[in-house]
Design a protein around this motif. Structure first.
Motif, mmCIF file in Angstrom:
data_model
loop_
_atom_site.group_PDB
_atom_site.id
_atom_site.type_symbol
_atom_site.label_atom_id
_atom_site.label_comp_id
_atom_site.label_asym_id
_atom_site.label_seq_id
_atom_site.Cartn_x
_atom_site.Cartn_y
_atom_site.Cartn_z
ATOM 1 N N ASP A 130 19.186 -21.242 24.300
ATOM 2 C CA ASP A 130 19.140 -22.249 23.245
ATOM 3 C C ASP A 130 17.728 -22.414 22.707
ATOM 4 O O ASP A 130 17.510 -22.490 21.493
ATOM 5 C CB ASP A 130 19.666 -23.581 23.781
ATOM 6 C CG ASP A 130 19.805 -24.633 22.683
ATOM 7 O OD1 ASP A 130 20.445 -24.333 21.660
ATOM 8 O OD2 ASP A 130 19.273 -25.743 22.849
ATOM 9 N N ASN A 146 16.838 -19.347 20.588
ATOM 10 C CA ASN A 146 17.553 -19.367 19.316
ATOM 11 C C ASN A 146 16.923 -20.350 18.337
ATOM 12 O O ASN A 146 16.732 -20.045 17.151
ATOM 13 C CB ASN A 146 19.017 -19.730 19.555
ATOM 14 C CG ASN A 146 19.838 -19.693 18.292
ATOM 15 O OD1 ASN A 146 19.742 -18.762 17.491
ATOM 16 N ND2 ASN A 146 20.645 -20.717 18.066
ATOM 17 N N GLY A 194 15.544 -10.392 17.998
ATOM 18 C CA GLY A 194 16.535 -11.313 18.541
ATOM 19 C C GLY A 194 16.658 -11.284 20.054
ATOM 20 O O GLY A 194 15.782 -10.792 20.765
ATOM 21 N N TYR A 231 24.487 -19.180 20.153
ATOM 22 C CA TYR A 231 23.094 -18.764 20.291
ATOM 23 C C TYR A 231 22.705 -17.598 19.390
ATOM 24 O O TYR A 231 21.603 -17.066 19.516
ATOM 25 C CB TYR A 231 22.805 -18.407 21.761
ATOM 26 C CG TYR A 231 23.207 -19.511 22.714
ATOM 27 C CD1 TYR A 231 22.581 -20.753 22.672
ATOM 28 C CD2 TYR A 231 24.238 -19.329 23.634
ATOM 29 C CE1 TYR A 231 22.962 -21.776 23.525
ATOM 30 C CE2 TYR A 231 24.630 -20.347 24.494
ATOM 31 C CZ TYR A 231 23.988 -21.571 24.429
ATOM 32 O OH TYR A 231 24.376 -22.583 25.277
ATOM 33 N N SER A 232 23.596 -17.207 18.485
ATOM 34 C CA SER A 232 23.305 -16.128 17.512
ATOM 35 C C SER A 232 22.769 -14.877 18.191
ATOM 36 O O SER A 232 21.796 -14.273 17.725
ATOM 37 C CB SER A 232 22.299 -16.634 16.462
ATOM 38 O OG SER A 232 22.787 -17.774 15.808
#
Length: 411
Positions: free
Chosen positions: A191, A194, A217, A245-246
């Motif tokens: 978290d 992200n 990422g 969380y992409s």
């Protein structure tokens, strides 16, 4: 112990960690630097034409204070231990890079003393590479769950990609097989990363020279088959991780019983074909607009190893088919088995000029070997003649899944 002996031990110890894809980085080189993670530099673990783009994949150490039941490096396992220094890892990376052996670094680690201490050593390694050796190539590091947010921030500013492994798809499995690890600590790290990625993307719109934070990422890895989790549990967990969380990627690692354990002694090695089906389903979640509930449900919790998930979904929803190629929307076209995103775009573009026939699809280099059972082309159907979906599924299934088993690197 000399560096070469450490390297032998710690490269072997890292082989079960699969989350080392390198796609997405765009770190540019400078006139005084080494390496390049931009465009023609480090792009993928495997290039589009099949070339392997190699990473130096090692553990910083296989010493660990944790005693996870599934891990070869667990505290109670009797194995030869080794530990690098940050300088040794940095020197190895630079020397291998200069000799064109590698194009990037993937560095993971067991947990020494505590998460913060281990993170400081990994950060020191990245700092030497970036700021002393001016290395601008690709770096992927594992974050240690439970480490302070300040350390996560420091690592995120130095590396291209970071991964925080959720380890197991179910919280109850984590409590049994890795009781010293906390799902809360793992998700807290995800978290934080992200939110920082989103924050930096917004800041760079206002301030051109805002330092990048994890430009490639973050990823994670799940071990499958170490407990009684279903495929539905796994894909549902992956879907939630992508949404919350992409993540760039969730990696799936078939459980290999490499250490004796009270909890895993009766569990056999997970079939690699099951791992393959999960990757196929993951692709559908990320790029084809499917939801986990489209593919599986409480009544049907596991993938059919004899048939791929997309074809299985299409047969189970046969009332939606056949679709007319000349009328179906792009999003409907990519749901057709055998038609991918590139083929769907070709069809959408070509039919702007005329109605398509089967020979047009062949001219566009679009295979209809599988798709013909689910489409009509200008009203014509050329698929299998079957009495019901059960017969169609049988005729489109593998005759023997074991004969199509993936080869293992370590078997």
């Amino acid at each position: 112990m000399d560096t070469l002996e450490k390297l032998k031990i710690l490269t072997d110890a890292a082989k079960y960690d699969v989350s080392c894809s390198s796609s997405g980085s765009n770190r540019k080189n400078s006139s005084k630097g080494l390496g390049n993670g931009h465009f023609a530099g480090i792009c993928h673990s495997w290039s589009e034409d099949g070339r392997c783009i190699s990473l130096l994949k090692i553990l910083f150490t296989n010493k660990c204070i944790y005693d996870c039941e599934y891990c070869i490096n667990r505290l109670s396992n009797v194995t030869k231990r080794a530990e690098f220094t940050p300088r040794e890892v940095a020197d190895l990376t630079i020397n291998f890079y200069k000799r064109n052996y590698i194009e990037g670094l993937f560095l993971s680690s067991g947990v020494i003393k505590n998460p913060n201490y281990t993170m400081e050593l990994l950060i020191k390694t990245a700092d030497i590479l970036r700021n002393e050796y001016h290395y601008n190539g690709y770096i992927h590091m594992k974050s240690i769950p439970g480490a302070d947010s300040d350390l996560l921030k420091k690592m995120g500013l130095l590396v291209d990609r970071m991964s925080v492994n959720v380890e197991l798809p179910l919280e109850k499995s984590l409590k049994i097989l890795a009781p010293q690890k906390s799902i809360k600590a793992i998700e807290s790290s995800m978290d934080f990363a992200n939110k920082k990625i989103v924050q930096r993307k917004n800041e760079i719109k206002l301030y051109k020279h805002t330092p990048k934070f994890l430009p490639a990422g973050q990823t994670t890895q799940m071990i499958i088959g170490a407990d009684e989790e279903s495929d539905f549990d796994i894909v549902s967990r992956a879907e939630n991780l992508y949404d919350d969380y992409s993540l760039k990627r969730v990696f799936y690692s078939a459980f290999v019983p490499v250490v004796k354990s009270e909890f895993t002694k009766d569990i056999k090695k997970a079939p690699l074909l099951r791992e393959h089906r999960l990757y196929q389903a993951d692709w559908l979640l990320r790029f084809y607009g499917f939801k986990s509930s489209d593919l599986l449900n409480e009544k049907n919790k596991n993938f059919n190893l004899r048939i791929d998930p997309k074809t299985d979904w299409a047969i189970n929803n046969i009332s939606k088919f056949p679709m007319e190629i000349n009328k179906a929307s792009f999003y409907d076209l990519i749901k057709i088995p055998g038609i991918g995103i590139i083929s769907a775009r070709k069809i959408v573009n070509a039919r702007k000029y005329r109605k398509l026939e089967y020979w047009h699809l062949k001219a566009l280099n679009i295979s209809v070997k599988k798709a013909r059972n689910f489409i009509t082309v200008n009203g014509k159907y050329q698929g299998l003649k079957v009495k019901d979906k059960k017969e169609l599924k049988e005729r489109m299934s593998l005759s023997d899944p074991k004969s199509f088993e993936q080869l293992s690197f370590f078997g």
